[in-house]
Design a protein around this motif. Structure first.
Motif, PDB file in Angstrom:
ATOM      1  N   GLY A  53       0.879  -1.232   0.022  1.00  0.00           N
ATOM      2  CA  GLY A  53      -0.025  -0.042  -0.049  1.00  0.00           C
ATOM      3  C   GLY A  53       0.923   1.139   0.042  1.00  0.00           C
ATOM      4  N   ASN A  54       0.209   2.307   0.416  1.00  0.00           N
ATOM      5  CA  ASN A  54       0.942   3.684   0.486  1.00  0.00           C
ATOM      6  C   ASN A  54       1.499   4.127  -0.850  1.00  0.00           C
ATOM      7  OD1 ASN A  54       1.548   3.023   3.397  1.00  0.00           O
ATOM      8  ND2 ASN A  54       1.426   5.225   3.384  1.00  0.00           N
ATOM      9  N   THR A  55       0.804   3.811  -2.099  1.00  0.00           N
ATOM     10  CA  THR A  55       1.391   4.073  -3.241  1.00  0.00           C
ATOM     11  C   THR A  55       0.444   5.104  -3.832  1.00  0.00           C
ATOM     12  OG1 THR A  55       2.021   1.815  -3.501  1.00  0.00           O
ATOM     13  CG2 THR A  55       1.945   3.075  -5.550  1.00  0.00           C
ATOM     14  N   VAL A  56       1.101   6.016  -4.609  1.00  0.00           N
ATOM     15  CA  VAL A  56       0.461   7.110  -5.271  1.00  0.00           C
ATOM     16  C   VAL A  56       0.516   6.629  -6.783  1.00  0.00           C
ATOM     17  CG1 VAL A  56       2.358   8.729  -5.392  1.00  0.00           C
ATOM     18  CG2 VAL A  56      -0.006   9.535  -5.908  1.00  0.00           C
ATOM     19  N   VAL A  57      -0.664   6.577  -7.406  1.00  0.00           N
ATOM     20  CA  VAL A  57      -0.606   5.953  -8.910  1.00  0.00           C
ATOM     21  C   VAL A  57      -0.671   7.125  -9.986  1.00  0.00           C
ATOM     22  CG1 VAL A  57      -1.589   4.084 -10.417  1.00  0.00           C
ATOM     23  CG2 VAL A  57      -1.513   3.759  -7.949  1.00  0.00           C
ATOM     24  N   GLY A  58       0.355   7.460 -10.438  1.00  0.00           N
ATOM     25  CA  GLY A  58       0.376   8.528 -11.589  1.00  0.00           C
ATOM     26  C   GLY A  58       0.539   9.569 -11.202  1.00  0.00           C
ATOM     27  N   ILE A  83       7.947   1.126  -6.854  1.00  0.00           N
ATOM     28  CA  ILE A  83       7.195  -0.031  -6.545  1.00  0.00           C
ATOM     29  C   ILE A  83       8.034  -0.997  -7.811  1.00  0.00           C
ATOM     30  CG2 ILE A  83       5.067  -1.479  -6.940  1.00  0.00           C
ATOM     31  CD1 ILE A  83       5.191   0.254  -4.510  1.00  0.00           C
ATOM     32  N   GLU A  84       8.417  -0.656  -9.085  1.00  0.00           N
ATOM     33  CA  GLU A  84       8.949  -1.193  -9.986  1.00  0.00           C
ATOM     34  C   GLU A  84      10.520  -1.794  -9.602  1.00  0.00           C
ATOM     35  OE1 GLU A  84       7.379  -0.226 -14.359  1.00  0.00           O
ATOM     36  OE2 GLU A  84       8.181   1.678 -13.085  1.00  0.00           O
ATOM     37  N   ASP A 110      -9.717   2.508 -15.254  1.00  0.00           N
ATOM     38  CA  ASP A 110      -8.419   3.534 -15.301  1.00  0.00           C
ATOM     39  C   ASP A 110      -7.387   2.406 -14.878  1.00  0.00           C
ATOM     40  OD1 ASP A 110      -9.648   5.685 -16.507  1.00  0.00           O
ATOM     41  OD2 ASP A 110      -9.843   6.503 -14.504  1.00  0.00           O
ATOM     42  N   TYR A 111      -7.752   1.922 -13.716  1.00  0.00           N
ATOM     43  CA  TYR A 111      -6.542   0.947 -13.243  1.00  0.00           C
ATOM     44  C   TYR A 111      -6.362  -0.240 -14.084  1.00  0.00           C
ATOM     45  CZ  TYR A 111      -6.249   3.528  -8.815  1.00  0.00           C
ATOM     46  OH  TYR A 111      -6.037   4.581  -7.794  1.00  0.00           O
ATOM     47  N   LYS A 116      -1.660  -2.610 -17.859  1.00  0.00           N
ATOM     48  CA  LYS A 116      -1.290  -2.934 -19.358  1.00  0.00           C
ATOM     49  C   LYS A 116       0.326  -2.143 -19.413  1.00  0.00           C
ATOM     50  CE  LYS A 116      -5.592  -3.438 -21.490  1.00  0.00           C
ATOM     51  NZ  LYS A 116      -6.697  -2.883 -22.430  1.00  0.00           N
ATOM     52  N   GLU A 117       0.598  -1.050 -18.532  1.00  0.00           N
ATOM     53  CA  GLU A 117       1.726  -0.349 -18.734  1.00  0.00           C
ATOM     54  C   GLU A 117       2.983  -1.133 -17.939  1.00  0.00           C
ATOM     55  OE1 GLU A 117       1.146   3.961 -17.946  1.00  0.00           O
ATOM     56  OE2 GLU A 117      -0.610   3.870 -18.991  1.00  0.00           O
TER      57      GLU A 117
END
Length: 132
Positions: A53-58, A83-84, A110-111, A116-117
């Protein structure tokens, strides 16, 4: 084979931990919240899955808000590049990003499109089941 659960403290305070759950040759890492900076530990190597958790996506969030490089949220929350990097460093097969915030302004679709990315990174949803 029994289940083994190891707790890896995130920092010296030992108030927050990352869980490493092992059964036979299967390994899951559960790091739901307050795990930045991510601790270093050999137990993370070659895990089947990391749930984090604790992730901002984009970089573009709800209402067109742009998360600039100097935004303090980046100190508290992981960005996808981090994360990557964790996935690559520990050779983790699959990552599931959980505790997705509505503030990020992304829908389920959207997620699913974002998945796919990324190679081996998925986004959690209510009712998701993880099987190793």
């Amino acid at each position: 084979d029994g289940i083994r659960i190891d707790l890896i403290p995130v920092d010296e305070s030992e108030e927050v931990a990352v869980f490493v759950i092992t059964k036979g040759d299967k390994k899951a890492i559960y790091a739901p919240c307050d795990v930045k900076p991510f601790p270093e530990n050999e137990l993370f190597m070659s895990a089947d899955v990391l749930i984090i958790g604790n992730t901002v996506v984009g970089d573009v969030l709800k209402g067109g808000f742009v998360l600039e490089k100097d935004n303090p949220l980046r100190e508290e929350l992981f960005v996808m590049e981090e994360i990557e990097a964790i996935k690559a460093k520990y050779d983790i097969k699959q990552v599931i990003v959980t505790h997705l915030e509505e503030d990020w302004g992304k829908s389920y679709d959207d997620y699913m499109e974002l998945e796919k990315e990324y190679d081996g990174i998925r986004f959690a949803y209510d009712g998701m089941e993880v099987e190793l």
